[in-house]
Design a protein around this motif. Sequence first.
Motif, mmCIF file in Angstrom:
data_model
loop_
_atom_site.group_PDB
_atom_site.id
_atom_site.type_symbol
_atom_site.label_atom_id
_atom_site.label_comp_id
_atom_site.label_asym_id
_atom_site.label_seq_id
_atom_site.Cartn_x
_atom_site.Cartn_y
_atom_site.Cartn_z
ATOM 1 N N ARG A 102 0.926 -1.070 0.063
ATOM 2 C CA ARG A 102 -0.016 -0.044 0.016
ATOM 3 C C ARG A 102 0.944 1.172 -0.100
ATOM 4 N NH1 ARG A 102 -5.102 1.472 0.737
ATOM 5 N NH2 ARG A 102 -5.488 3.541 1.751
ATOM 6 N N PRO A 103 0.780 2.070 -1.147
ATOM 7 C CA PRO A 103 1.559 3.219 -1.139
ATOM 8 C C PRO A 103 0.771 4.517 -0.458
ATOM 9 C CG PRO A 103 0.662 2.977 -3.259
ATOM 10 C CD PRO A 103 0.099 1.769 -2.392
ATOM 11 N N THR A 104 1.429 5.244 0.036
ATOM 12 C CA THR A 104 0.794 6.642 0.571
ATOM 13 C C THR A 104 1.729 7.625 -0.359
ATOM 14 O OG1 THR A 104 0.458 6.209 2.526
ATOM 15 C CG2 THR A 104 0.934 8.540 2.098
ATOM 16 N N ILE A 105 1.046 8.333 -1.101
ATOM 17 C CA ILE A 105 1.406 9.271 -2.196
ATOM 18 C C ILE A 105 2.248 10.531 -1.671
ATOM 19 C CG2 ILE A 105 1.205 10.132 -4.637
ATOM 20 C CD1 ILE A 105 0.701 6.910 -3.985
ATOM 21 N N PHE A 106 3.346 11.113 -1.662
ATOM 22 C CA PHE A 106 4.062 12.299 -1.302
ATOM 23 C C PHE A 106 4.161 12.973 -2.534
ATOM 24 C CE2 PHE A 106 7.787 14.581 0.481
ATOM 25 C CZ PHE A 106 6.958 14.964 1.645
ATOM 26 N N TYR A 107 3.655 14.071 -2.605
ATOM 27 C CA TYR A 107 3.801 15.044 -3.751
ATOM 28 C C TYR A 107 4.678 16.264 -3.561
ATOM 29 C CZ TYR A 107 2.608 17.367 -7.947
ATOM 30 O OH TYR A 107 2.484 18.056 -9.294
ATOM 31 N N CYS A 108 6.128 16.007 -3.606
ATOM 32 C CA CYS A 108 6.922 17.033 -3.414
ATOM 33 C C CYS A 108 7.853 17.497 -4.422
ATOM 34 C CB CYS A 108 7.964 16.468 -2.332
ATOM 35 S SG CYS A 108 9.187 17.574 -1.679
ATOM 36 N N ASN A 109 7.289 18.463 -4.969
ATOM 37 C CA ASN A 109 7.630 18.936 -6.402
ATOM 38 C C ASN A 109 7.860 20.524 -6.601
ATOM 39 O OD1 ASN A 109 7.884 16.043 -7.570
ATOM 40 N ND2 ASN A 109 5.564 16.279 -7.437
ATOM 41 N N PRO A 110 9.018 21.063 -5.660
ATOM 42 C CA PRO A 110 8.941 22.427 -5.884
ATOM 43 C C PRO A 110 9.594 23.028 -7.001
ATOM 44 C CG PRO A 110 10.594 21.450 -4.252
ATOM 45 C CD PRO A 110 9.637 20.517 -4.747
ATOM 46 N N ASN A 111 9.904 22.027 -7.915
ATOM 47 C CA ASN A 111 10.858 22.415 -9.149
ATOM 48 C C ASN A 111 9.979 22.724 -10.444
ATOM 49 O OD1 ASN A 111 10.100 19.272 -8.895
ATOM 50 N ND2 ASN A 111 10.892 19.465 -11.179
ATOM 51 N N LEU B 241 -6.575 5.812 -1.908
ATOM 52 C CA LEU B 241 -5.200 6.168 -1.302
ATOM 53 C C LEU B 241 -4.937 7.445 -0.694
ATOM 54 C CD1 LEU B 241 -3.027 4.150 -3.890
ATOM 55 C CD2 LEU B 241 -3.701 3.309 -1.894
ATOM 56 N N ASP B 242 -3.893 7.590 0.130
ATOM 57 C CA ASP B 242 -3.647 8.720 1.024
ATOM 58 C C ASP B 242 -2.694 9.510 -0.012
ATOM 59 O OD1 ASP B 242 -5.253 8.151 3.229
ATOM 60 O OD2 ASP B 242 -3.702 7.168 3.986
ATOM 61 N N PHE B 243 -3.005 10.915 -0.012
ATOM 62 C CA PHE B 243 -2.126 12.043 -0.941
ATOM 63 C C PHE B 243 -1.769 12.960 0.068
ATOM 64 C CE2 PHE B 243 -1.383 15.647 -3.252
ATOM 65 C CZ PHE B 243 -0.960 15.207 -4.510
ATOM 66 N N ILE B 244 -0.321 13.250 0.085
ATOM 67 C CA ILE B 244 0.216 14.255 0.969
ATOM 68 C C ILE B 244 0.903 15.279 0.019
ATOM 69 C CG2 ILE B 244 1.635 14.603 2.675
ATOM 70 C CD1 ILE B 244 -0.342 12.615 3.358
ATOM 71 N N ASP B 245 0.302 16.324 0.248
ATOM 72 C CA ASP B 245 0.921 17.780 -0.524
ATOM 73 C C ASP B 245 1.758 18.161 0.331
ATOM 74 O OD1 ASP B 245 1.648 19.933 -2.160
ATOM 75 O OD2 ASP B 245 -0.523 20.747 -2.306
ATOM 76 N N ALA B 246 3.273 18.334 -0.217
ATOM 77 C CA ALA B 246 4.407 18.649 0.424
ATOM 78 C C ALA B 246 4.519 20.365 0.495
ATOM 79 C CB ALA B 246 5.677 18.103 0.091
ATOM 80 N N ASP B 247 3.517 20.871 -0.382
ATOM 81 C CA ASP B 247 3.669 22.427 -0.376
ATOM 82 C C ASP B 247 4.355 22.684 -1.467
ATOM 83 O OD1 ASP B 247 1.420 22.682 1.422
ATOM 84 O OD2 ASP B 247 2.982 23.020 2.925
ATOM 85 N N TYR B 248 4.377 24.009 -2.109
ATOM 86 C CA TYR B 248 5.070 24.372 -3.360
ATOM 87 C C TYR B 248 6.003 25.668 -2.459
ATOM 88 C CZ TYR B 248 5.896 26.333 -7.910
ATOM 89 O OH TYR B 248 6.597 26.656 -9.164
ATOM 90 N N ASP B 249 7.440 25.392 -2.811
ATOM 91 C CA ASP B 249 8.231 26.266 -2.158
ATOM 92 C C ASP B 249 9.464 26.381 -3.520
ATOM 93 O OD1 ASP B 249 9.888 28.064 -1.070
ATOM 94 O OD2 ASP B 249 10.307 27.059 0.767
ATOM 95 N N TYR B 250 8.889 26.998 -4.570
ATOM 96 C CA TYR B 250 9.731 27.333 -5.903
ATOM 97 C C TYR B 250 11.090 28.278 -5.419
ATOM 98 C CZ TYR B 250 11.197 28.223 -10.326
ATOM 99 O OH TYR B 250 11.772 28.081 -11.558
ATOM 100 N N ALA B 251 10.869 29.248 -4.244
ATOM 101 C CA ALA B 251 12.060 29.936 -4.073
ATOM 102 C C ALA B 251 13.118 29.301 -3.400
ATOM 103 C CB ALA B 251 11.485 31.244 -3.141
ATOM 104 N N HIS B 252 12.825 28.388 -2.539
ATOM 105 C CA HIS B 252 13.758 27.443 -1.887
ATOM 106 C C HIS B 252 14.301 26.635 -2.946
ATOM 107 C CE1 HIS B 252 15.694 24.789 1.147
ATOM 108 N NE2 HIS B 252 15.242 23.933 0.472
ATOM 109 N N TRP B 253 13.582 26.105 -3.758
ATOM 110 C CA TRP B 253 14.305 25.136 -4.989
ATOM 111 C C TRP B 253 15.292 26.039 -5.856
ATOM 112 C CZ3 TRP B 253 14.238 25.422 -10.402
ATOM 113 C CH2 TRP B 253 14.752 24.200 -10.846
ATOM 114 N N LEU B 254 14.928 27.164 -6.127
ATOM 115 C CA LEU B 254 15.590 28.020 -6.826
ATOM 116 C C LEU B 254 17.073 28.383 -6.285
ATOM 117 C CD1 LEU B 254 13.714 30.888 -8.821
ATOM 118 C CD2 LEU B 254 15.232 29.345 -9.802
ATOM 119 N N HIS B 255 16.867 28.490 -4.958
ATOM 120 C CA HIS B 255 18.270 28.814 -4.167
ATOM 121 C C HIS B 255 19.063 27.552 -4.060
ATOM 122 C CE1 HIS B 255 20.607 30.377 -0.881
ATOM 123 N NE2 HIS B 255 20.423 29.163 -0.398
ATOM 124 N N THR B 256 18.468 26.384 -4.207
ATOM 125 C CA THR B 256 19.090 25.011 -3.885
ATOM 126 C C THR B 256 19.998 24.826 -4.865
ATOM 127 O OG1 THR B 256 17.429 24.214 -2.436
ATOM 128 C CG2 THR B 256 18.877 22.500 -3.480
#
Length: 193
Positions: free
Chosen positions: A36-45, A68-83
Amino acid sequence: MLKIQTPNGENKVLLHSCCAPCSSAIIECLLENGIRPTIFYCNPNIYPQEEYEIRKNEAIRFVTSKNLDFIDADYDYAHWLHTIKGLENEPERGGRCLKCFILRLTETARYASEHGFTLFTTTLASSRWKSLEQINKAGEQAAALYPGTQFWKQNWRKGGLQDRRNELLKEYDFYNQQYCGCEFSMQMKKKSV
């Protein structure tokens, strides 16, 4: 359907998901194998944010159809750009991609550690445009930061999953993006056309 089992014998996994088309056949495969997967959506890119929302909503549509469960990790594009700063002109499969994978899979490992998952994997390993070596390196680095978690190195390109992905793409009429998601891959795609 591809026969698989988790490397640690668990019947649950935190699945980092990049999009519905890439996730759909993998989710089906996991369920068929009693995992059983829990989906983790982490795509600040993903750029622009409208693109992010479209891809996220398509993923939610499929995941909820499977209860199924879906987890949205939030959108932090500024952090991705910095990385990825300084790697903007890297080609696909270059240093920018590795940094991006490390960021996203580290967030996945952190969530896994904080929410009782011992195992995580990613749908990024289903894309023929991505380097499995980079993905596995990023996943292992992420797991090392969170003792008690393990990265499941699974090649999701094999066992008929690509064909099933294409069938599900049509069956669900998924939005199918034409670039990895980041603004730099989009710019390179435009230059090559």
